[in-house]
Design an enzyme around this catalytic site. Structure first.
Site, mmCIF file in Angstrom:
data_model
loop_
_atom_site.group_PDB
_atom_site.id
_atom_site.type_symbol
_atom_site.label_atom_id
_atom_site.label_comp_id
_atom_site.label_asym_id
_atom_site.label_seq_id
_atom_site.Cartn_x
_atom_site.Cartn_y
_atom_site.Cartn_z
ATOM 1 N N PRO A 88 0.823 -1.222 0.000
ATOM 2 C CG PRO A 88 -0.687 -1.535 1.738
ATOM 3 C CD PRO A 88 0.623 -2.027 1.214
ATOM 4 C CD GLU A 115 0.604 -6.252 11.248
ATOM 5 O OE1 GLU A 115 -0.120 -5.362 10.781
ATOM 6 O OE2 GLU A 115 0.212 -7.422 11.403
ATOM 7 N NE ARG A 153 -7.302 -7.068 -20.645
ATOM 8 C CZ ARG A 153 -7.218 -5.822 -21.103
ATOM 9 N NH1 ARG A 153 -6.235 -5.048 -20.709
ATOM 10 N NH2 ARG A 153 -8.109 -5.349 -21.942
ATOM 11 C CG ASP A 168 -7.527 0.019 -32.845
ATOM 12 O OD1 ASP A 168 -6.641 0.762 -32.389
ATOM 13 O OD2 ASP A 168 -7.776 -0.118 -34.050
#
Ligand code: 9WO
Length: 229
Positions: A88, A115, A153, A168
């Site tokens: 994070p 942690e 992908r 596209d």
């Protein structure tokens, strides 16, 4: 693309045998391997965590088993391969960064637990720190899988379409290279629970359809993600 993941939960990555990452691996466009830092521990209890200096709740991942896992990972990919830590505290990933990453041939991903990781490991071994969004999870495995899915992908040869057609239809960008959300999609039946399909999509007029879809993308983006305009 060759990706080595460092994680104490290798089983989690079996999820990547299905869908796009599964296809990418079957077509030999993507190779995944998982290195478990627990296999590089020195103490008889195979500990990979310890209490934080300065006190406080939770545990911290030991630097030593992780550095040995990275050394082993680097024997599976070129020595110069970037080490990426999913946390994070990283920069938030956007499609642009993922498109850039898709041009690389190898990565080492660090999936942390507890942690966090001893900061000295991060300082010495991590090249880039990335977040998939502003929330805290119980580990970096799911973020690593999110990134692998997004990369798979984009790998050449994974889909049947030629590269230009793929760029596209798989892009989030408009003609000015600004991010747009996708347009709504419809398929059979023509009437579902009393609701039909926008008539333009049944018209067979391809230029009208393309224009409508572009308008819908712009409309939705303004309504739902004004931050993108
Ligand atoms: C942050 C934090 C903030 C306040 C209180 C406790 C906190 N724990 C963490 C934290 O970073 N925990 C991590 C758990 C340690 C590393 C692996 N974990 C993790 C990674 N949780 N969430 C992610 C993550 C990774 C990438 N993108 C989003 C979330």
């Amino acid at each position: 693309m060759n990706i080595v993941i460092i994680s104490i939960f290798p089983e989690m990555f079996s999820a990547l045998t299905v869908g796009m990452p599964g296809i990418a691996q079957k077509k030999h466009c993507l190779t995944l391997s998982v290195v478990n830092p627990r296999d590089f521990t020195i103490d008889p209890y195979r500990r990979i965590d310890d209490r934080p200096y300065g006190g406080g709740p939770g545990m911290v991942m030991l630097a030593e088993p992780l550095s040995k896992a990275v050394a082993h990972a680097k024997s599976l990919v070129p020595e110069s391969t970037k080490v990426i830590y999913l946390s994070p505290q990283g920069s938030v990933l956007k499609q642009d960064a993922i498109t850039t990453m898709a041009n690389e041939s190898a990565f080492i991903f660090i999936a942390g637990r507890y942690e966090g990781i001893d900061e000295r490991f991060i300082d010495r071994y991590v090249d880039e720190e990335w977040s998939i969004g502003d929330y805290v999870l119980s580990g970096g495995e799911l973020p690593a899988m999110v990134l692998i899915d997004a990369l798979s992908r984009l790998l050449p040869g994974v889909l049947n379409e030629p590269e230009s057609a793929r760029q596209d239809s798989f892009s989030l960008k408009d003609s000015d290279n600004r991010t747009l959300l996708d347009c709504p999609h419809y398929t059979r039946p023509e009437v579902f629970e009393g609701t039909g399909v926008p008539e333009v999509l049944l018209s067979g007029n391809h230029s009208r359809i393309a224009k409508w879809r572009e308008q819908q993308r712009l409309l939705r983006t303004r309504q739902r993600r004004p931050d993108l305009r």
